[in-house]
Motif scaffolding. Structure first.
Motif, PDB file in Angstrom:
ATOM      1  N   CYS A  39      67.622  23.964  43.198  1.00 41.45           N
ATOM      2  CA  CYS A  39      66.885  23.360  44.311  1.00 41.45           C
ATOM      3  C   CYS A  39      65.906  22.343  43.725  1.00 41.45           C
ATOM      4  O   CYS A  39      64.911  22.718  43.112  1.00 41.45           O
ATOM      5  CB  CYS A  39      66.132  24.407  45.128  1.00 41.45           C
ATOM      6  SG  CYS A  39      65.124  23.614  46.419  1.00 41.45           S
ATOM      7  N   LEU A  41      63.643  20.587  45.094  1.00 43.13           N
ATOM      8  CA  LEU A  41      62.259  20.655  45.588  1.00 43.13           C
ATOM      9  C   LEU A  41      61.508  21.824  44.930  1.00 43.13           C
ATOM     10  O   LEU A  41      60.339  21.704  44.573  1.00 43.13           O
ATOM     11  CB  LEU A  41      62.252  20.805  47.115  1.00 43.13           C
ATOM     12  CG  LEU A  41      60.869  20.700  47.763  1.00 43.13           C
ATOM     13  CD1 LEU A  41      60.203  19.357  47.463  1.00 43.13           C
ATOM     14  CD2 LEU A  41      60.953  20.911  49.280  1.00 43.13           C
ATOM     15  N   LYS A  42      62.195  22.938  44.741  1.00 41.63           N
ATOM     16  CA  LYS A  42      61.563  24.070  44.050  1.00 41.63           C
ATOM     17  C   LYS A  42      61.221  23.658  42.613  1.00 41.63           C
ATOM     18  O   LYS A  42      60.159  24.004  42.094  1.00 41.63           O
ATOM     19  CB  LYS A  42      62.503  25.278  44.060  1.00 41.63           C
ATOM     20  CG  LYS A  42      61.865  26.507  43.488  1.00 41.63           C
ATOM     21  CD  LYS A  42      62.775  27.709  43.595  1.00 41.63           C
ATOM     22  CE  LYS A  42      62.083  28.912  42.970  1.00 41.63           C
ATOM     23  NZ  LYS A  42      63.002  29.806  42.296  1.00 41.63           N
ATOM     24  N   PHE A  45      58.015  21.781  42.797  1.00 43.81           N
ATOM     25  CA  PHE A  45      56.833  22.634  42.993  1.00 43.81           C
ATOM     26  C   PHE A  45      56.469  23.376  41.709  1.00 43.81           C
ATOM     27  O   PHE A  45      55.301  23.482  41.357  1.00 43.81           O
ATOM     28  CB  PHE A  45      57.103  23.660  44.104  1.00 43.81           C
ATOM     29  CG  PHE A  45      57.225  23.056  45.481  1.00 43.81           C
ATOM     30  CD1 PHE A  45      56.410  22.010  45.885  1.00 43.81           C
ATOM     31  CD2 PHE A  45      58.164  23.553  46.388  1.00 43.81           C
ATOM     32  CE1 PHE A  45      56.524  21.453  47.150  1.00 43.81           C
ATOM     33  CE2 PHE A  45      58.282  23.003  47.661  1.00 43.81           C
ATOM     34  CZ  PHE A  45      57.462  21.953  48.039  1.00 43.81           C
ATOM     35  N   PRO A 257      64.829  19.604  49.497  1.00 45.69           N
ATOM     36  CA  PRO A 257      65.178  21.024  49.651  1.00 45.69           C
ATOM     37  C   PRO A 257      66.689  21.213  49.535  1.00 45.69           C
ATOM     38  O   PRO A 257      67.464  20.314  49.868  1.00 45.69           O
ATOM     39  CB  PRO A 257      64.721  21.373  51.073  1.00 45.69           C
ATOM     40  CG  PRO A 257      63.890  20.233  51.529  1.00 45.69           C
ATOM     41  CD  PRO A 257      64.287  19.033  50.747  1.00 45.69           C
ATOM     42  N   GLN A 258      67.082  22.377  49.069  1.00 44.05           N
ATOM     43  CA  GLN A 258      68.501  22.732  48.989  1.00 44.05           C
ATOM     44  C   GLN A 258      68.639  24.149  49.547  1.00 44.05           C
ATOM     45  O   GLN A 258      68.751  25.102  48.793  1.00 44.05           O
ATOM     46  CB  GLN A 258      68.954  22.682  47.533  1.00 44.05           C
ATOM     47  CG  GLN A 258      70.444  22.734  47.389  1.00 44.05           C
ATOM     48  CD  GLN A 258      70.932  21.681  46.404  1.00 44.05           C
ATOM     49  OE1 GLN A 258      70.608  20.488  46.525  1.00 44.05           O
ATOM     50  NE2 GLN A 258      71.671  22.097  45.416  1.00 44.05           N
ATOM     51  N   PRO A 259      68.589  24.289  50.879  1.00 40.89           N
ATOM     52  CA  PRO A 259      68.579  25.635  51.455  1.00 40.89           C
ATOM     53  C   PRO A 259      69.811  26.441  51.061  1.00 40.89           C
ATOM     54  O   PRO A 259      70.912  25.913  51.003  1.00 40.89           O
ATOM     55  CB  PRO A 259      68.556  25.362  52.972  1.00 40.89           C
ATOM     56  CG  PRO A 259      68.066  23.959  53.113  1.00 40.89           C
ATOM     57  CD  PRO A 259      68.541  23.226  51.893  1.00 40.89           C
ATOM     58  N   GLN A 262      69.114  31.311  47.585  1.00 41.70           N
ATOM     59  CA  GLN A 262      67.926  31.389  46.736  1.00 41.70           C
ATOM     60  C   GLN A 262      66.629  31.304  47.531  1.00 41.70           C
ATOM     61  O   GLN A 262      65.572  31.683  47.027  1.00 41.70           O
ATOM     62  CB  GLN A 262      67.958  30.284  45.653  1.00 41.70           C
ATOM     63  CG  GLN A 262      67.712  28.862  46.135  1.00 41.70           C
ATOM     64  CD  GLN A 262      68.963  28.182  46.658  1.00 41.70           C
ATOM     65  OE1 GLN A 262      69.981  28.824  46.873  1.00 41.70           O
ATOM     66  NE2 GLN A 262      68.897  26.883  46.876  1.00 41.70           N
ATOM     67  N   CYS A 263      66.687  30.843  48.778  1.00 44.54           N
ATOM     68  CA  CYS A 263      65.468  30.743  49.591  1.00 44.54           C
ATOM     69  C   CYS A 263      64.901  32.134  49.888  1.00 44.54           C
ATOM     70  O   CYS A 263      63.696  32.269  50.133  1.00 44.54           O
ATOM     71  CB  CYS A 263      65.748  30.006  50.903  1.00 44.54           C
ATOM     72  SG  CYS A 263      66.348  28.331  50.659  1.00 44.54           S
ATOM     73  N   CYS A 266      62.418  32.687  47.257  1.00 43.63           N
ATOM     74  CA  CYS A 266      61.603  31.534  46.850  1.00 43.63           C
ATOM     75  C   CYS A 266      60.162  31.738  47.305  1.00 43.63           C
ATOM     76  O   CYS A 266      59.906  32.126  48.450  1.00 43.63           O
ATOM     77  CB  CYS A 266      62.164  30.257  47.461  1.00 43.63           C
ATOM     78  SG  CYS A 266      61.173  28.808  47.083  1.00 43.63           S
ATOM     79  N   LYS A 269      58.154  28.732  50.293  1.00 43.40           N
ATOM     80  CA  LYS A 269      58.675  28.446  51.642  1.00 43.40           C
ATOM     81  C   LYS A 269      57.679  27.628  52.469  1.00 43.40           C
ATOM     82  O   LYS A 269      58.071  26.713  53.181  1.00 43.40           O
ATOM     83  CB  LYS A 269      58.994  29.756  52.369  1.00 43.40           C
ATOM     84  CG  LYS A 269      60.234  30.454  51.836  1.00 43.40           C
ATOM     85  CD  LYS A 269      60.719  31.506  52.827  1.00 43.40           C
ATOM     86  CE  LYS A 269      61.734  32.423  52.178  1.00 43.40           C
ATOM     87  NZ  LYS A 269      61.173  33.324  51.174  1.00 43.40           N
ATOM     88  N   CYS A 272      57.711  24.156  51.299  1.00 45.27           N
ATOM     89  CA  CYS A 272      59.011  23.581  51.651  1.00 45.27           C
ATOM     90  C   CYS A 272      59.010  23.137  53.119  1.00 45.27           C
ATOM     91  O   CYS A 272      59.513  22.052  53.445  1.00 45.27           O
ATOM     92  CB  CYS A 272      60.095  24.620  51.401  1.00 45.27           C
ATOM     93  SG  CYS A 272      61.766  24.055  51.754  1.00 45.27           S
TER      94      CYS A 272
END
Ligand code: SF4
Length: 287
Positions: A39, A41-42, A45, A257-259, A262-263, A266, A269, A272
């Protein structure tokens, strides 16, 4: 508190991700690539904005177990004290030091902390008592390599837990349940093949296998080795392409984001949900 800003772009500088000419990262590691591909975006972060969260218990335990195994392998390498008591003390020391140095752990209470500590000690004892525990002198322990790999636009780095006498790189994983062997190799393909690439370039030797050793925290802890044959050209090209995809994404600051599954675990959230394209999220600490 999270604030939303319009561009200019965020800094790329982060541990292990210093910039070269303000575009490409300085190097890429298999863990950074896997995190980015999982992901983007993760990844942002965690490794660019470096938003701190409490450490999950499983991660904390895994790091303390890793430190204990490292102490054991270094002792084997140096021929010093590798008794179970000394290695258990190394686990305890790491368990406490990590809490102090890396911030709070998500323990529910003191009882939960005590249970996690005992789980870790049981897993370490199971490893030392297992056929997998290194009996001979290892070739190397905690090997950090950085090499230029054809097809990759930045150097590849990797830190191998252990290299056995026949040049087999071994990585240790803490797990809550027994691994499925085929899935384990597939899940860790980027790491395993990266280690082979690094080993071949650094030493000219082809490892006889690429190994994972799982320390499973079941009621009776289990120690399970999963071996994969060395990669041929197809596997190597595939992994180099995956690594390069991550390098190019980081260089272009593609953080989206890559929902997916794994969300569920995570920790980002809320951050995100605040994301929109063309905006940059940064952490703003409450005064
Ligand atoms: S919640 Fe899912 S999509 Fe959002 S940052 Fe986390 S892993 Fe990525």
């Amino acid at each position: 508190m999270i604030a939303i800003h319009d561009p200019p772009q965020p800094p790329l500088t982060a541990p292990g991700l210093t910039t070269r000419a303000q575009t490409l990262p300085d190097h890429i590691s298999p863990s950074a690539a896997k995190c980015y591909l999982g992901c983007p975006l993760k990844f942002y972060f965690e490794r660019v904005a470096r938003i701190r969260k409490n450490t999950p218990v499983a991660l904390h335990l895994g790091k303390a177990v890793h430190a204990a195994l490292q102490a054991f392998h270094i002792a084997r390498w140096r021929g010093t004290d590798d008794t179970p008591e000394t290695i258990a003390a190394a686990f305890d020391q790491a368990f406490t030091a990590l809490e102090r140095d890396e911030g709070p752990v998500n323990f529910e209470d003191e009882e939960d902390r005590g249970k996690a500590r005992l789980d870790g000690l049981r897993v370490v004892a199971a490893y030392l008592d297992s056929p997998e525990a290194m009996k001979e002198k290892p070739r190397a322990v905690e090997v950090l390599l950085k090499e230029n790999v054809p097809g990759l636009s930045v150097p590849l780095t990797g830190a191998m837990d252990l290299v056995e006498g026949n040049f087999t790189p071994v990585d240790f994983k803490s797990a809550a349940a027994k691994p499925d062997k085929a899935n384990a190799v597939f899940d860790h393909e980027i790491q395993l093949v990266s280690y082979q690439l690094l080993m071949e370039i650094a030493t000219g030797q082809v490892p006889s296998s690429l190994d994972l050793v799982f320390l499973v925290k079941t009621k009776t802890p289990q120690v399970i080795r999963v071996s994969s044959p060395p990669a041929g050209e197809h596997r190597k090209r595939r992994v180099i392409a995956l690594l390069e995809t991550a390098v190019q994404g980081i260089a272009a600051r593609r953080y989206h984001p890559q929902p997916g599954m794994q969300c569920s675990w995570c920790q980002y959230k809320n951050e995100c949900m605040a994301w929109l394209p063309g905006q940059v999220l940064t952490e703003r600490r409450a005064a």
